[in-house]
Enzyme design. Sequence first.
Site, PDB file in Angstrom:
ATOM      1  N   ASP A 239       0.810  -1.226   0.000  1.00 18.06           N
ATOM      2  CA  ASP A 239       0.000   0.000   0.000  1.00 18.06           C
ATOM      3  C   ASP A 239       0.842   1.275   0.000  1.00 18.06           C
ATOM      4  OD1 ASP A 239      -2.116  -1.712   0.165  1.00 18.06           O
ATOM      5  OD2 ASP A 239      -2.664  -1.226   2.224  1.00 18.06           O
TER       6      ASP A 239
ATOM      7  N   ARG B 114     -16.828  -0.061 -23.823  1.00 22.91           N
ATOM      8  CA  ARG B 114     -17.342  -0.233 -22.459  1.00 22.91           C
ATOM      9  C   ARG B 114     -16.664   0.693 -21.449  1.00 22.91           C
ATOM     10  NH1 ARG B 114     -17.569  -6.833 -22.686  1.00 22.91           N
ATOM     11  NH2 ARG B 114     -19.765  -6.943 -23.237  1.00 22.91           N
TER      12      ARG B 114
ATOM     13  N   MET C  76      -6.099  -2.623  -4.475  1.00 21.37           N
ATOM     14  CA  MET C  76      -5.968  -2.562  -3.015  1.00 21.37           C
ATOM     15  C   MET C  76      -5.663  -1.146  -2.553  1.00 21.37           C
ATOM     16  SD  MET C  76      -4.288  -6.112  -1.737  1.00 21.37           S
ATOM     17  CE  MET C  76      -5.331  -7.540  -1.481  1.00 21.37           C
TER      18      MET C  76
ATOM     19  N   ARG D 236      -6.352   0.271   1.536  1.00 20.57           N
ATOM     20  CA  ARG D 236      -7.354   0.386   2.591  1.00 20.57           C
ATOM     21  C   ARG D 236      -7.585   1.834   2.983  1.00 20.57           C
ATOM     22  NH1 ARG D 236      -5.827  -4.028   6.950  1.00 20.57           N
ATOM     23  NH2 ARG D 236      -3.855  -3.568   5.980  1.00 20.57           N
TER      24      ARG D 236
ATOM     25  N   HIS E 123      -5.810 -10.122  -4.449  1.00 22.16           N
ATOM     26  CA  HIS E 123      -4.484 -10.545  -3.979  1.00 22.16           C
ATOM     27  C   HIS E 123      -3.492 -10.831  -5.097  1.00 22.16           C
ATOM     28  CE1 HIS E 123      -6.798 -10.765  -0.307  1.00 22.16           C
ATOM     29  NE2 HIS E 123      -5.651 -10.755   0.339  1.00 22.16           N
TER      30      HIS E 123
HETATM   31  O1  F6P Z   1      -2.114  -3.825   3.733  1.00 23.78           O
HETATM   32  C1  F6P Z   1      -1.921  -4.581   2.615  1.00 23.78           C
HETATM   33  C2  F6P Z   1      -3.209  -5.148   2.109  1.00 23.78           C
HETATM   34  O2  F6P Z   1      -2.878  -5.825   0.928  1.00 23.78           O
HETATM   35  C3  F6P Z   1      -4.343  -4.147   1.896  1.00 23.78           C
HETATM   36  O3  F6P Z   1      -4.213  -3.394   0.751  1.00 23.78           O
HETATM   37  C4  F6P Z   1      -5.545  -5.060   1.916  1.00 23.78           C
HETATM   38  O4  F6P Z   1      -6.706  -4.381   2.313  1.00 23.78           O
HETATM   39  C5  F6P Z   1      -5.168  -6.059   2.936  1.00 23.78           C
HETATM   40  O5  F6P Z   1      -3.768  -6.102   2.988  1.00 23.78           O
HETATM   41  C6  F6P Z   1      -5.726  -7.425   2.656  1.00 23.78           C
HETATM   42  O6  F6P Z   1      -5.425  -8.253   3.720  1.00 23.78           O
HETATM   43  P1  F6P Z   1      -5.759  -9.802   3.764  1.00 23.78           P
HETATM   44  O7  F6P Z   1      -4.623 -10.495   3.088  1.00 23.78           O
HETATM   45  O8  F6P Z   1      -5.867 -10.106   5.195  1.00 23.78           O
HETATM   46  O9  F6P Z   1      -7.040 -10.009   3.012  1.00 23.78           O
END
Ligand code: F6P
Length: 360
Positions: free
Chosen positions: A142, A177, A184, A186, A286
Amino acid sequence: MTKRIGILTGGGDAPGLNAVIRAVVLTAKRRYGWDVIGILEGFDGLYQGLLTIPLDESRVRDLLPRGGTILGAANRGNPFAQRVEKIDGTVEYVDGSQHALDRIAELELDALIVAGGDGTMAIAHKLVLMGAKIVGVPKTIDNDLNETDVTFGFDTALTTATEALDKLQTTAESHHRAMVLEVMGRHAGWIALTTGVAGGADAILIPEIPFDINVVCDKIQRLQASGRRYSLIVVAEGARPVDGEKSYYIKGEGRSEGRLGGMGNMVGRMLADCVSAEVRVTVLGHLQRGGQPTARDRWLATRFGSSAVHLVAQEKWGYMVALQGTQMVNIPMEQAIKMKVVDPKGDMVQMALDLGIVFG
Ligand code: F6P
């Protein structure tokens, strides 16, 4: 004197963690003649007394390009708030920090290197106040840790996200479209902002700027009217509408923060109601955390790992290595814990606005 240092990787993983482990082992061994042991599963492995693994040169030989972490990581592990489920089904959080300190003593560690994000640094800082000898290495895709210009893992994540946006662009153009890409982020919109600019997005929605969907609709409609019949919208998972909340697919419980998810689809639904183009949504998830680190992340992770060993040699407990400009520096962990977010009035957002990108 020969030292014995431990290393653990805390929080979520990030591409480059294995490169840090390798750099720590090689620097410790070759420069100082010290031994390194790996603690498994982050802080959990420390206070729960899990097995450790000796890390010698042969163990780290092939690690540089490998994603993930050979030590395992535990996103929720916190020695100060161990989750205990009681027989009656209720959940209690107990302070197990003394177990962590006892374990460091039992393993006869002269120092511990922790690689992690803000949560990991906060825990490490508290353990240092209790007497532990810990130094930190900043990690998070992040890129939201204060005091370091960049964290390793970020470059790989935004490379993955930009490749995805490039691919969406070609199919968006064929089908005329509006393509929404959820990435990601948060609390901070670094991945969304950088990916959006690098991939030529028309709108970027980030946690720091609550959005008005009408602004995005208007932008897409104007593009259509001008003959540009596709559009690209990048949405950070932590974005929210001006009159709404962040979207969670699992609500936080007790001390756990909850799992974000759903904002990309929510934006897709909102857009479908107000634009003439068809809308499709891709959630990258992920994929941004996995895979081989980029060369830039390997380089940064290696510099961080090596510098952390020098911090141990200087006995700078409670400090974290950081990149400022082109220099490796060290800073007190508590300063890093503050979050580094995108400045809505800063030059980066202004540049994107100047290019015609809207933030809602
Ligand atoms: O902080 C890194 C991060 O990849 C965030 O961007 C994301 O919200 C979070 O971890 C996801 O975590 P988890 O692997 O627990 O789903």
